[in-house]
Design a protein around this motif. Sequence first.
Motif, short mmCIF file in Angstrom:
data_model
loop_
_atom_site.label_atom_id
_atom_site.label_comp_id
_atom_site.label_asym_id
_atom_site.label_seq_id
_atom_site.Cartn_x
_atom_site.Cartn_y
_atom_site.Cartn_z
N LEU A 66 141.13 -67.86 41.65
CA LEU A 66 139.97 -67.17 41.07
C LEU A 66 139.16 -66.46 42.14
CD1 LEU A 66 137.75 -68.29 38.18
CD2 LEU A 66 136.65 -67.46 40.27
N TRP A 67 139.01 -67.07 43.32
CA TRP A 67 138.28 -66.40 44.40
C TRP A 67 138.96 -65.08 44.78
CZ3 TRP A 67 133.53 -66.94 45.44
CH2 TRP A 67 132.88 -68.19 45.43
N VAL A 68 140.30 -65.08 44.75
CA VAL A 68 141.02 -63.85 45.09
C VAL A 68 140.88 -62.82 43.97
CG1 VAL A 68 143.32 -62.84 45.46
CG2 VAL A 68 142.68 -64.98 46.60
N ASN A 69 141.14 -63.23 42.73
CA ASN A 69 141.17 -62.28 41.61
C ASN A 69 139.79 -61.78 41.19
OD1 ASN A 69 143.91 -62.47 41.56
ND2 ASN A 69 144.02 -63.77 39.74
N ASP A 70 138.80 -62.66 41.22
CA ASP A 70 137.47 -62.26 40.79
C ASP A 70 136.55 -61.93 41.96
OD1 ASP A 70 138.53 -63.03 38.38
OD2 ASP A 70 136.72 -63.99 37.67
N GLY A 71 136.77 -62.56 43.11
CA GLY A 71 135.91 -62.33 44.26
C GLY A 71 136.38 -61.21 45.15
N LEU A 72 137.53 -61.39 45.79
CA LEU A 72 138.03 -60.37 46.71
C LEU A 72 138.34 -59.05 46.00
CD1 LEU A 72 140.38 -62.36 49.12
CD2 LEU A 72 138.04 -61.60 49.50
N MET A 73 138.84 -59.13 44.76
CA MET A 73 139.15 -57.89 44.06
C MET A 73 137.90 -57.12 43.64
SD MET A 73 142.25 -57.18 44.25
CE MET A 73 142.42 -55.86 43.05
N ALA A 74 136.76 -57.79 43.58
CA ALA A 74 135.51 -57.08 43.35
C ALA A 74 135.21 -56.16 44.54
CB ALA A 74 134.36 -58.06 43.13
N VAL A 75 135.61 -56.60 45.75
CA VAL A 75 135.45 -55.77 46.95
C VAL A 75 136.38 -54.56 46.86
CG1 VAL A 75 135.56 -55.72 49.47
CG2 VAL A 75 134.83 -57.80 48.29
N PHE A 76 137.60 -54.78 46.37
CA PHE A 76 138.53 -53.67 46.16
C PHE A 76 137.95 -52.66 45.18
CE2 PHE A 76 141.84 -51.81 43.46
CZ PHE A 76 142.53 -51.07 44.40
N PHE A 77 137.40 -53.15 44.07
CA PHE A 77 136.80 -52.25 43.09
C PHE A 77 135.56 -51.56 43.66
CE2 PHE A 77 139.59 -54.20 40.07
CZ PHE A 77 139.73 -53.26 39.06
N LEU A 78 134.87 -52.22 44.57
CA LEU A 78 133.74 -51.59 45.25
C LEU A 78 134.21 -50.39 46.05
CD1 LEU A 78 130.82 -51.45 46.36
CD2 LEU A 78 131.48 -53.19 48.05
N LEU A 79 135.30 -50.56 46.80
CA LEU A 79 135.85 -49.46 47.60
C LEU A 79 136.30 -48.31 46.71
CD1 LEU A 79 136.81 -48.19 50.26
CD2 LEU A 79 138.95 -49.47 49.99
N VAL A 80 137.04 -48.62 45.66
CA VAL A 80 137.52 -47.57 44.76
C VAL A 80 136.33 -46.88 44.09
CG1 VAL A 80 138.89 -47.08 42.70
CG2 VAL A 80 139.72 -48.70 44.40
N GLY A 81 135.32 -47.65 43.72
CA GLY A 81 134.13 -47.07 43.12
C GLY A 81 133.42 -46.12 44.06
N LEU A 82 133.38 -46.46 45.36
CA LEU A 82 132.78 -45.58 46.36
C LEU A 82 133.55 -44.26 46.45
CD1 LEU A 82 132.16 -48.16 49.25
CD2 LEU A 82 130.41 -47.10 47.81
N GLU A 83 134.88 -44.35 46.43
CA GLU A 83 135.70 -43.15 46.50
C GLU A 83 135.51 -42.28 45.27
OE1 GLU A 83 139.59 -44.74 47.08
OE2 GLU A 83 139.31 -45.07 49.23
N ILE A 84 135.43 -42.91 44.11
CA ILE A 84 135.22 -42.15 42.89
C ILE A 84 133.86 -41.47 42.90
CG2 ILE A 84 134.93 -42.34 40.38
CD1 ILE A 84 137.82 -42.57 41.33
#
Length: 392
Positions: A66-84
């Motif tokens: 859960l830490w990987v899927n909900d926690g670390l992947m929120a950071v991934f979505f943060l990066l993609v959101g910044l690019e968008i």
Amino acid sequence: MAKWFASNRLREFVNSGSTSGILLLSCVMFSMAIANSPMGPSFESLLASELGRDFGSVHLRYSLLLWVNDGLMAVFFLLVGLEIKRELVSGQLSTPAKAALPIIAALGGVLAPALIYMGFNAGTPTAGGWGIPMATDIAFALAVITMLGKRVPPSLKIFLAALAIADDLMAILVIALFYSSEIHVDYLLYAGGVMGLLLLFNRLQISNVMVYVIPGMLMWYFVHHSGIHATIAGVMTALAIPVKVKKGGSPLEKLEHLLINPVNFLIMPLFALCNTNIAFEEGMAEQLATPLGMGILFGLAVGKPAGITAATWFAVKLNVCSLPENGSWKQLFGVGILAGIGFTMSIFIAMLSFKGAHDLESGAKFSVLVASLLSGVAGALFLAAAGKDRQE
């Protein structure tokens, strides 16, 4: 001299877009090898082990998975959101017509697979899994298209990223409305309050990125406890971070620069390692010929490219949008094929759909795996050929 040359070659390798894709796919193969070896049960136990602590009413003890899927992947979505956001403000999505295109395409790419699945499963015990083929796995889809390098124009990569974000947000909405057991409105209101604070910071032109990141972590906690998939907090935080401020440069570009290597070379590989440990069981292959398997296979591999291409075609013909810059219809169809990589979000919805029904859950996972592999390979080959045709 040799040392300097080796150092620069290493730097080029690390900075190349294909490197993260190769690492990601290597982690997939390694994870599946572990799952189908004697170490499989031990690896499952490791993923289920809990990390963190509870502090009174603040619950921060969760499984490693859960830490990987909900926690670390929120950071991934943060990066993609910044690019968008950067593209929305001053790039490929900076006009209403360009911005509308990936949203319309994503809508077509969500509806067509769901309808195809229901065509196979209506009136059966597996009808409730209609959300499984709706989602695009943004991490794997972007990894594949990045590996193609200059054969795909940057505008199409941005289009796929924006489409996948919109697609995932729609999938999250579907999970919240149809697959969540309980939505906690109070936590949603708390998250909304934090978002309002972040927008105020944006309005005040605050340039310190930590002023946005720390409240963003608090918003992640509230969204997670609301019953909605917590990764949406990453996108919401990104939207609040200013592209430019009067003093201090660009907070958005600064944070983007800080995140890109950790995301590409740590978060995404960990994500792949933890989520692709699918153990092959007896009877899995036979599930492909069932309504469940056919609905997922045709939904992802056929419904995705058909829905995305059809929705885009209508939008362009009605002069609502225009094709991505330097992109062709053939290349857009190839992007649609790549969008058939459902993988993690599809597997997540499958687990919610058939909770407690091990055979159905295993069959759905295997079908998602096969459909995603087919879409990834077919999409890469199709786009490579289309890119070569354009260059000639």
